[in-house]
Design a protein around this motif. Sequence first.
Motif, PDB file in Angstrom:
ATOM      1  N   CYS A  82      28.059 -45.826 -22.098  1.00  9.90           N
ATOM      2  CA  CYS A  82      28.070 -45.634 -20.646  1.00  9.90           C
ATOM      3  C   CYS A  82      28.555 -44.219 -20.315  1.00  9.90           C
ATOM      4  O   CYS A  82      29.197 -43.546 -21.131  1.00  9.90           O
ATOM      5  N   SER A  88      17.734 -45.199 -20.693  1.00  9.84           N
ATOM      6  CA  SER A  88      18.931 -45.749 -20.062  1.00  9.84           C
ATOM      7  C   SER A  88      18.684 -47.193 -19.684  1.00  9.84           C
ATOM      8  O   SER A  88      17.539 -47.625 -19.544  1.00  9.84           O
ATOM      9  N   LYS A  89      19.780 -47.914 -19.548  1.00 10.53           N
ATOM     10  CA  LYS A  89      19.704 -49.290 -19.069  1.00 10.53           C
ATOM     11  C   LYS A  89      20.924 -49.539 -18.209  1.00 10.53           C
ATOM     12  O   LYS A  89      22.008 -49.017 -18.457  1.00 10.53           O
ATOM     13  N   LYS A  90      20.735 -50.295 -17.159  1.00  4.23           N
ATOM     14  CA  LYS A  90      21.826 -50.596 -16.240  1.00  4.23           C
ATOM     15  C   LYS A  90      22.323 -52.010 -16.519  1.00  4.23           C
ATOM     16  O   LYS A  90      21.532 -52.939 -16.622  1.00  4.23           O
ATOM     17  N   ARG A 138      27.286 -50.303 -14.450  1.00  2.08           N
ATOM     18  CA  ARG A 138      27.323 -49.192 -15.405  1.00  2.08           C
ATOM     19  C   ARG A 138      25.931 -48.868 -15.919  1.00  2.08           C
ATOM     20  O   ARG A 138      25.100 -49.762 -16.095  1.00  2.08           O
ATOM     21  N   VAL A 139      25.703 -47.590 -16.168  1.00  2.00           N
ATOM     22  CA  VAL A 139      24.458 -47.143 -16.781  1.00  2.00           C
ATOM     23  C   VAL A 139      24.778 -46.706 -18.201  1.00  2.00           C
ATOM     24  O   VAL A 139      25.690 -45.908 -18.427  1.00  2.00           O
ATOM     25  N   TYR A 198      23.354 -44.982 -21.736  1.00  3.22           N
ATOM     26  CA  TYR A 198      22.338 -44.063 -22.236  1.00  3.22           C
ATOM     27  C   TYR A 198      22.230 -44.189 -23.747  1.00  3.22           C
ATOM     28  O   TYR A 198      23.206 -44.494 -24.432  1.00  3.22           O
TER      29      TYR A 198
END
Length: 104
Positions: free
Chosen positions: A43, A73-75, A79-80, A82
């Motif tokens: 994150c 990226s994924k949420k 939080r994101v 990477y």
Amino acid sequence: MGIKGQNTSINDADIARAAHCLKAMSHPLRLKILCVLGSDSICVQQIVDQVGTSQSNISQHLAILKDKNILGSKKQANRVYYFIDDARMLLLIKMMRDVFCPNQ
């Protein structure tokens, strides 16, 4: 002249992709971010903590790397996370670490 026994035909698309990625990676902070990420999904706050600069600065560099298709990226919740989204980039980062950071 190529290396003995090596195929010397060069694919222009591969060369363009390599130049594109190397240009994006050439900034010291972006290279540090890539080294911190390695094969992990991290994150933004963890990247900030490990790299040691402001969140806004990290976010700008993450956006550049994502725009160049180096990062994905994924949420999750608020939080994101990477991650390096290209196996070739992971190999390149590993090789650079082995050559330039042998004691890590």
